[in-house]
Scaffold this motif. Structure first.
Motif, PDB file in Angstrom:
ATOM      1  N   LEU A   6       0.850  -1.183   0.000  1.00 25.95           N
ATOM      2  CA  LEU A   6       0.000   0.000   0.000  1.00 25.95           C
ATOM      3  C   LEU A   6       0.885   1.233   0.000  1.00 25.95           C
ATOM      4  O   LEU A   6       1.788   1.357   0.840  1.00 25.95           O
ATOM      5  N   TYR A   7       0.634   2.094  -0.950  1.00 22.64           N
ATOM      6  CA  TYR A   7       1.380   3.338  -1.079  1.00 22.64           C
ATOM      7  C   TYR A   7       0.417   4.501  -0.936  1.00 22.64           C
ATOM      8  O   TYR A   7      -0.725   4.430  -1.407  1.00 22.64           O
ATOM      9  N   GLU A  11      -2.522  15.233  -5.929  1.00 23.53           N
ATOM     10  CA  GLU A  11      -2.622  15.717  -7.311  1.00 23.53           C
ATOM     11  C   GLU A  11      -2.441  14.588  -8.321  1.00 23.53           C
ATOM     12  O   GLU A  11      -3.091  14.574  -9.371  1.00 23.53           O
ATOM     13  N   PHE A  12      -1.599  13.605  -8.011  1.00 22.98           N
ATOM     14  CA  PHE A  12      -1.410  12.470  -8.918  1.00 22.98           C
ATOM     15  C   PHE A  12      -2.597  11.509  -8.830  1.00 22.98           C
ATOM     16  O   PHE A  12      -3.025  10.952  -9.838  1.00 22.98           O
ATOM     17  N   ALA A  13      -3.108  11.319  -7.616  1.00 26.34           N
ATOM     18  CA  ALA A  13      -4.266  10.443  -7.442  1.00 26.34           C
ATOM     19  C   ALA A  13      -5.461  10.983  -8.231  1.00 26.34           C
ATOM     20  O   ALA A  13      -6.148  10.231  -8.918  1.00 26.34           O
ATOM     21  N   ALA A  14      -5.681  12.287  -8.176  1.00 26.00           N
ATOM     22  CA  ALA A  14      -6.811  12.887  -8.892  1.00 26.00           C
ATOM     23  C   ALA A  14      -6.590  12.831 -10.402  1.00 26.00           C
ATOM     24  O   ALA A  14      -7.510  12.502 -11.157  1.00 26.00           O
ATOM     25  N   HIS A  15      -5.388  13.138 -10.831  1.00 27.79           N
ATOM     26  CA  HIS A  15      -5.101  13.179 -12.267  1.00 27.79           C
ATOM     27  C   HIS A  15      -5.179  11.789 -12.916  1.00 27.79           C
ATOM     28  O   HIS A  15      -5.626  11.660 -14.047  1.00 27.79           O
ATOM     29  N   TYR A  16      -4.740  10.767 -12.201  1.00 26.77           N
ATOM     30  CA  TYR A  16      -4.700   9.424 -12.769  1.00 26.77           C
ATOM     31  C   TYR A  16      -5.880   8.557 -12.346  1.00 26.77           C
ATOM     32  O   TYR A  16      -5.849   7.348 -12.526  1.00 26.77           O
ATOM     33  N   PHE A  17      -6.921   9.186 -11.797  1.00 26.15           N
ATOM     34  CA  PHE A  17      -8.126   8.432 -11.447  1.00 26.15           C
ATOM     35  C   PHE A  17      -8.670   7.749 -12.698  1.00 26.15           C
ATOM     36  O   PHE A  17      -8.815   8.361 -13.747  1.00 26.15           O
ATOM     37  N   GLY A  18      -8.926   6.456 -12.600  1.00 22.83           N
ATOM     38  CA  GLY A  18      -9.402   5.689 -13.750  1.00 22.83           C
ATOM     39  C   GLY A  18      -8.270   5.087 -14.566  1.00 22.83           C
ATOM     40  O   GLY A  18      -8.504   4.263 -15.441  1.00 22.83           O
ATOM     41  N   ARG A  19      -7.045   5.508 -14.291  1.00 20.83           N
ATOM     42  CA  ARG A  19      -5.881   4.979 -15.013  1.00 20.83           C
ATOM     43  C   ARG A  19      -4.869   4.404 -14.015  1.00 20.83           C
ATOM     44  O   ARG A  19      -3.666   4.583 -14.152  1.00 20.83           O
ATOM     45  N   PHE A  54       0.019   3.305 -12.547  1.00 21.60           N
ATOM     46  CA  PHE A  54       0.729   3.171 -11.275  1.00 21.60           C
ATOM     47  C   PHE A  54       1.188   1.732 -11.090  1.00 21.60           C
ATOM     48  O   PHE A  54       2.326   1.472 -10.710  1.00 21.60           O
ATOM     49  N   PHE A  55       0.257   0.804 -11.336  1.00 21.09           N
ATOM     50  CA  PHE A  55       0.567  -0.610 -11.173  1.00 21.09           C
ATOM     51  C   PHE A  55       1.779  -1.005 -12.018  1.00 21.09           C
ATOM     52  O   PHE A  55       2.689  -1.675 -11.529  1.00 21.09           O
ATOM     53  N   ASP A  90       1.685  -9.967  -7.507  1.00 22.89           N
ATOM     54  CA  ASP A  90       1.678 -11.388  -7.878  1.00 22.89           C
ATOM     55  C   ASP A  90       0.398 -11.796  -8.604  1.00 22.89           C
ATOM     56  O   ASP A  90       0.428 -12.616  -9.516  1.00 22.89           O
ATOM     57  N   HIS A  91      -0.734 -11.233  -8.185  1.00 13.91           N
ATOM     58  CA  HIS A  91      -2.027 -11.601  -8.765  1.00 13.91           C
ATOM     59  C   HIS A  91      -2.585 -10.533  -9.706  1.00 13.91           C
ATOM     60  O   HIS A  91      -3.755 -10.609 -10.098  1.00 13.91           O
ATOM     61  N   GLN A  92      -1.756  -9.539 -10.055  1.00 16.98           N
ATOM     62  CA  GLN A  92      -2.137  -8.497 -11.015  1.00 16.98           C
ATOM     63  C   GLN A  92      -3.399  -7.746 -10.584  1.00 16.98           C
ATOM     64  O   GLN A  92      -4.274  -7.452 -11.400  1.00 16.98           O
ATOM     65  N   ARG A  93      -3.497  -7.420  -9.273  1.00 19.55           N
ATOM     66  CA  ARG A  93      -4.672  -6.711  -8.763  1.00 19.55           C
ATOM     67  C   ARG A  93      -4.231  -5.398  -8.147  1.00 19.55           C
ATOM     68  O   ARG A  93      -3.181  -5.321  -7.518  1.00 19.55           O
ATOM     69  N   PHE A  94      -5.062  -4.374  -8.277  1.00 20.04           N
ATOM     70  CA  PHE A  94      -4.727  -3.067  -7.727  1.00 20.04           C
ATOM     71  C   PHE A  94      -6.000  -2.237  -7.603  1.00 20.04           C
ATOM     72  O   PHE A  94      -6.996  -2.508  -8.272  1.00 20.04           O
ATOM     73  N   GLY A  95      -5.955  -1.231  -6.733  1.00 24.33           N
ATOM     74  CA  GLY A  95      -7.107  -0.341  -6.586  1.00 24.33           C
ATOM     75  C   GLY A  95      -6.937   0.582  -5.397  1.00 24.33           C
ATOM     76  O   GLY A  95      -6.059   0.391  -4.550  1.00 24.33           O
ATOM     77  N   TRP A  96      -7.779   1.603  -5.346  1.00 32.77           N
ATOM     78  CA  TRP A  96      -7.780   2.563  -4.253  1.00 32.77           C
ATOM     79  C   TRP A  96      -8.517   1.969  -3.062  1.00 32.77           C
ATOM     80  O   TRP A  96      -9.522   1.283  -3.236  1.00 32.77           O
TER      81      TRP A  96
END
Length: 146
Positions: free
Chosen positions: A6-7, A12-20, A24-25, A130-136
């Motif tokens: 968890l990072y 500003e980066f979280a808002a700009h890259y929301f949906g993308r 990050f992954f 390892d399982h290719q999963r990510f999210g907020w």
């Protein structure tokens, strides 16, 4: 076993890259397998987009929110929780630049940790490389302009 990193991403980066979030992954995945100069470059990129964790605040919050829960233990900076008679087990470690969560069984125990962390900060990104999963942990709400 599931392993999450968890990072805390700068707002500003979280808002700009929301949906993308995949971008990050891919950066974090690339950093994990990189060597030499590429490792140095990806580390600088990660440092630029992440916030330093307030470690003391997180330790206090975890103790306050979970300290009275049955199955919760805190030992040497590692927090663990067992729910439903070991059917759901999770441990959490806090470092200066990231938090790691390891879990097995049902998702119940890791969710307890995630719920506490999402109350603390709004831009935690969880990665299970390892399982290719990510999210907020707390999805960013999109602004709707009328």
């Amino acid at each position: 076993m599931r392993k999450y990193q968890l990072y805390l991403i700068k707002d500003e980066f979280a808002a700009h890259y929301f949906g993308r979030e995949r971008m990050f992954f891919e950066l974090f995945k690339e950093h994990e397998k990189a060597e030499g100069e590429l490792k140095f470059i990806t580390k600088k990129q990660i440092s630029y987009i992440t916030k330093t964790l307030e470690v003391l605040k997180l330790h206090q919050l975890l103790q306050k929110q979970l300290g009275k829960n049955k199955g919760f233990r805190a030992e040497h900076g590692t927090y663990s929780i067992e729910l439903s008679g070991k059917l759901s087990v999770s441990s959490l470690k806090v470092y200066q630049d990231l938090i790691t969560v390891e879990a097995s069984g049902s998702y119940e125990a890791e969710t307890v940790f995630f719920e506490v962390l999402r109350k603390c900060e709004s831009s935690f990104l969880a990665l299970d490389i390892d399982h290719q999963r990510f999210g907020w942990l707390r999805p960013i709400k999109e602004r709707k302009y009328v």
